[in-house]
Write an enzyme that holds these catalytic residues in place. Structure first.
Site, mmCIF file in Angstrom:
data_model
loop_
_atom_site.group_PDB
_atom_site.id
_atom_site.type_symbol
_atom_site.label_atom_id
_atom_site.label_comp_id
_atom_site.label_asym_id
_atom_site.label_seq_id
_atom_site.Cartn_x
_atom_site.Cartn_y
_atom_site.Cartn_z
ATOM 1 N N GLY A 31 0.800 -1.223 0.000
ATOM 2 C CA GLY A 31 0.000 0.000 0.000
ATOM 3 C C GLY A 31 0.827 1.265 0.000
ATOM 4 O O GLY A 31 2.012 1.246 -0.321
ATOM 5 N N GLY A 36 5.239 4.016 -9.022
ATOM 6 C CA GLY A 36 5.973 2.754 -9.227
ATOM 7 C C GLY A 36 5.011 1.575 -9.164
ATOM 8 O O GLY A 36 5.008 0.698 -10.041
ATOM 9 N N HIS A 37 4.167 1.556 -8.138
ATOM 10 C CA HIS A 37 3.154 0.487 -8.030
ATOM 11 C C HIS A 37 2.212 0.522 -9.226
ATOM 12 O O HIS A 37 1.867 -0.513 -9.796
ATOM 13 C CB HIS A 37 2.307 0.674 -6.759
ATOM 14 C CG HIS A 37 3.050 0.557 -5.473
ATOM 15 N ND1 HIS A 37 3.169 1.608 -4.592
ATOM 16 C CD2 HIS A 37 3.689 -0.482 -4.879
ATOM 17 C CE1 HIS A 37 3.835 1.225 -3.524
ATOM 18 N NE2 HIS A 37 4.173 -0.044 -3.669
ATOM 19 N N GLN A 61 7.796 -9.557 7.779
ATOM 20 C CA GLN A 61 8.986 -9.166 7.017
ATOM 21 C C GLN A 61 9.670 -7.927 7.575
ATOM 22 O O GLN A 61 10.653 -7.453 7.020
ATOM 23 C CB GLN A 61 8.655 -8.986 5.537
ATOM 24 C CG GLN A 61 7.880 -7.727 5.195
ATOM 25 C CD GLN A 61 7.492 -7.712 3.718
ATOM 26 O OE1 GLN A 61 6.683 -8.509 3.273
ATOM 27 N NE2 GLN A 61 8.092 -6.823 2.958
ATOM 28 N N GLY A 149 8.799 -5.161 -8.783
ATOM 29 C CA GLY A 149 9.709 -4.080 -9.164
ATOM 30 C C GLY A 149 11.174 -4.443 -8.983
ATOM 31 O O GLY A 149 11.560 -5.018 -7.966
ATOM 32 N N ASP A 152 13.445 -3.514 -5.889
ATOM 33 C CA ASP A 152 13.773 -4.509 -4.864
ATOM 34 C C ASP A 152 14.432 -5.695 -5.567
ATOM 35 O O ASP A 152 13.839 -6.761 -5.709
ATOM 36 C CB ASP A 152 12.508 -4.896 -4.107
ATOM 37 C CG ASP A 152 11.882 -3.692 -3.421
ATOM 38 O OD1 ASP A 152 12.456 -3.211 -2.441
ATOM 39 O OD2 ASP A 152 10.841 -3.190 -3.900
ATOM 40 N N MET A 186 10.979 5.811 -6.499
ATOM 41 C CA MET A 186 9.718 5.974 -5.761
ATOM 42 C C MET A 186 9.601 4.867 -4.718
ATOM 43 O O MET A 186 9.950 3.721 -4.979
ATOM 44 C CB MET A 186 8.544 5.925 -6.722
ATOM 45 C CG MET A 186 8.503 7.152 -7.582
ATOM 46 S SD MET A 186 6.940 7.288 -8.434
ATOM 47 C CE MET A 186 7.248 8.787 -9.344
ATOM 48 N N SER A 187 9.130 5.240 -3.548
ATOM 49 C CA SER A 187 8.992 4.276 -2.462
ATOM 50 C C SER A 187 7.982 4.827 -1.469
ATOM 51 O O SER A 187 7.919 6.038 -1.241
ATOM 52 C CB SER A 187 10.351 4.099 -1.760
ATOM 53 O OG SER A 187 10.178 3.472 -0.509
ATOM 54 N N ARG A 189 8.126 4.603 1.597
ATOM 55 C CA ARG A 189 8.853 5.180 2.735
ATOM 56 C C ARG A 189 9.282 6.631 2.472
ATOM 57 O O ARG A 189 9.584 7.353 3.418
ATOM 58 C CB ARG A 189 10.071 4.329 3.093
ATOM 59 C CG ARG A 189 9.685 3.012 3.768
ATOM 60 C CD ARG A 189 10.916 2.247 4.215
ATOM 61 N NE ARG A 189 10.579 1.012 4.927
ATOM 62 C CZ ARG A 189 10.369 -0.149 4.333
ATOM 63 N NH1 ARG A 189 10.436 -0.245 3.020
ATOM 64 N NH2 ARG A 189 10.065 -1.220 5.046
HETATM 65 P P1 AMP Z 1 5.965 -2.481 -1.688
HETATM 66 O O1 AMP Z 1 4.590 -1.922 -1.550
HETATM 67 O O2 AMP Z 1 7.057 -1.540 -1.344
HETATM 68 O O3 AMP Z 1 6.102 -3.838 -1.021
HETATM 69 O O4 AMP Z 1 6.161 -2.756 -3.237
HETATM 70 C C1 AMP Z 1 5.262 -3.530 -3.970
HETATM 71 C C2 AMP Z 1 5.840 -3.821 -5.338
HETATM 72 O O5 AMP Z 1 6.068 -2.601 -6.025
HETATM 73 C C3 AMP Z 1 7.195 -4.544 -5.251
HETATM 74 O O6 AMP Z 1 7.275 -5.491 -6.296
HETATM 75 C C4 AMP Z 1 8.161 -3.410 -5.460
HETATM 76 O O7 AMP Z 1 9.402 -3.824 -5.989
HETATM 77 C C5 AMP Z 1 7.406 -2.562 -6.463
HETATM 78 N N1 AMP Z 1 7.916 -1.194 -6.452
HETATM 79 C C6 AMP Z 1 8.103 -0.391 -5.364
HETATM 80 N N2 AMP Z 1 8.653 0.780 -5.721
HETATM 81 C C7 AMP Z 1 8.817 0.735 -7.070
HETATM 82 C C8 AMP Z 1 9.353 1.636 -8.041
HETATM 83 N N3 AMP Z 1 9.819 2.827 -7.689
HETATM 84 N N4 AMP Z 1 9.373 1.258 -9.326
HETATM 85 C C9 AMP Z 1 8.893 0.031 -9.691
HETATM 86 N N5 AMP Z 1 8.388 -0.870 -8.831
HETATM 87 C C10 AMP Z 1 8.352 -0.539 -7.536
#
Ligand code: AMP
Length: 279
Positions: A31, A36-37, A61, A149, A152, A186-187, A189
């Site tokens: 979420g 990116g998502h 995790q 993504g 990671d 993008m993140s 965090r």
């Molecule tokens: P997360 O919500 O951080 O667990 O990310 C969910 C998915 O989105 C994972 O597969 C991440 O690698 C991908 N993801 C997060 N940030 C990015 C980004 N900046 N560009 C592409 N994919 C991303």
């Protein structure tokens, strides 16, 4: 968009779609969705007939309790974004739904070398948690394609290993990192960065580019690594690692042979950022 909080309901609905001949694409997330998502959602929509997204902040995790407690939650915005993008199904389980017998004594996965380096080394237990949640999600969704993504990078390798261990027919589709204008990956965090830190956060990407350029110019890693580290510390980062590794195995390498990946993890204040670049 169908929103389901229950695994049984989710699986039944997906099975119906499969029986009707549709391909299932899956985008697991925690979420606080950003572009990116959404790029993963768009890719899934391009390549499959039904796109399933999950939002679940997986407690197993997080190796740091404060990181878990402060993980950003923006669920109303997330739902609106997913709806607008044409997502078919959102899975929104509770911790009890994902771990009905609790989170103690869960299964352990043989991840070998991958668990001993980089994120594996600095976040003990993190990848076991990733596998615990991903094995459950994959069993519930059984997607044809799984979109994740490359931001990671090591997680993609771990999930690829998990798919092997599960003898799963799901195809993992790694997707390139989506960045802000200053190069910051993008993140979720990033939302926790105060403005003064946000201004400097793009330094990680500058470092990765510096490494790539220096590699191209034939410099040795022994000379490049301290230069990259100095740039980070000068901008207020506390470094976990700045490493160069074989892109296929993540074994450390000392010269910039092809194909390699440069990986960085560093704190700005309380917020830990990671990024990587293929060299
Ligand atoms: P997360 O919500 O951080 O667990 O990310 C969910 C998915 O989105 C994972 O597969 C991440 O690698 C991908 N993801 C997060 N940030 C990015 C980004 N900046 N560009 C592409 N994919 C991303």
């Amino acid at each position: 968009m169908i929103i389901s909080r229950y695994a049984g309901q989710l699986t039944r609905y997906i099975q119906q779609q499969k029986a009707a001949g549709l391909q299932i694409g899956f985008v697991p997330t925690m979420g606080a969705l950003h572009e990116g998502h959404m790029a993963l959602i768009h890719q899934s929509k391009k390549e499959t007939g039904i796109t399933v997204c999950s939002i679940f902040v997986n407690p197993t995790q997080f190796n740091n309790a404060s990181d878990y407690q402060h993980y950003p939650i923006t669920i109303d915005q997330d739902i609106a974004r997913l709806e607008k993008a044409g997502t078919d199904i959102l899975f929104l389980p509770s911790v009890a739904e994902m771990y009905p017998t609790g989170t103690d004594g869960l299964e352990q996965y043989d991840l070998g070398f991958l668990e001993t380096v980089l994120e594996g080394k600095y976040r003990p237990g993190h990848f076991q948690g990733v596998c615990q949640v991903m094995s459950r999600l994959l069993t519930m969704v059984q997607p044809h394609q799984l979109f994740m993504g490359q931001k990671d990078y090591q997680q993609c390798m771990v999930v690829s290993r998990l798919l092997q261990l599960m003898q799963s027919p799901t195809r993992l589709v790694p997707f390139p990192t989506v960045r802000e204008a200053d190069g910051l990956a993008m993140s979720s965090r990033n939302l926790r960065l105060p403005p003064a830190h946000r201004e400097r956060a793009g330094t990680i990407y500058k470092c990765l580019q510096l490494i790539k350029e220096a590699c191209k110019n034939g410099k040795s890693w022994k000379d490049i690594q301290p230069q990259a580290m100095d740039l980070l510390t000068a901008n207020g980062f506390r470094i976990d690692y700045v490493e160069l590794a074989d892109a296929g195995t993540l074994e450390p390498v000392n010269d910039c042979h092809q194909p390699a990946v440069a990986l960085i993890a560093a704190f700005l204040g309380e917020v830990r950022l990671i990024d990587n670049l293929l060299i």
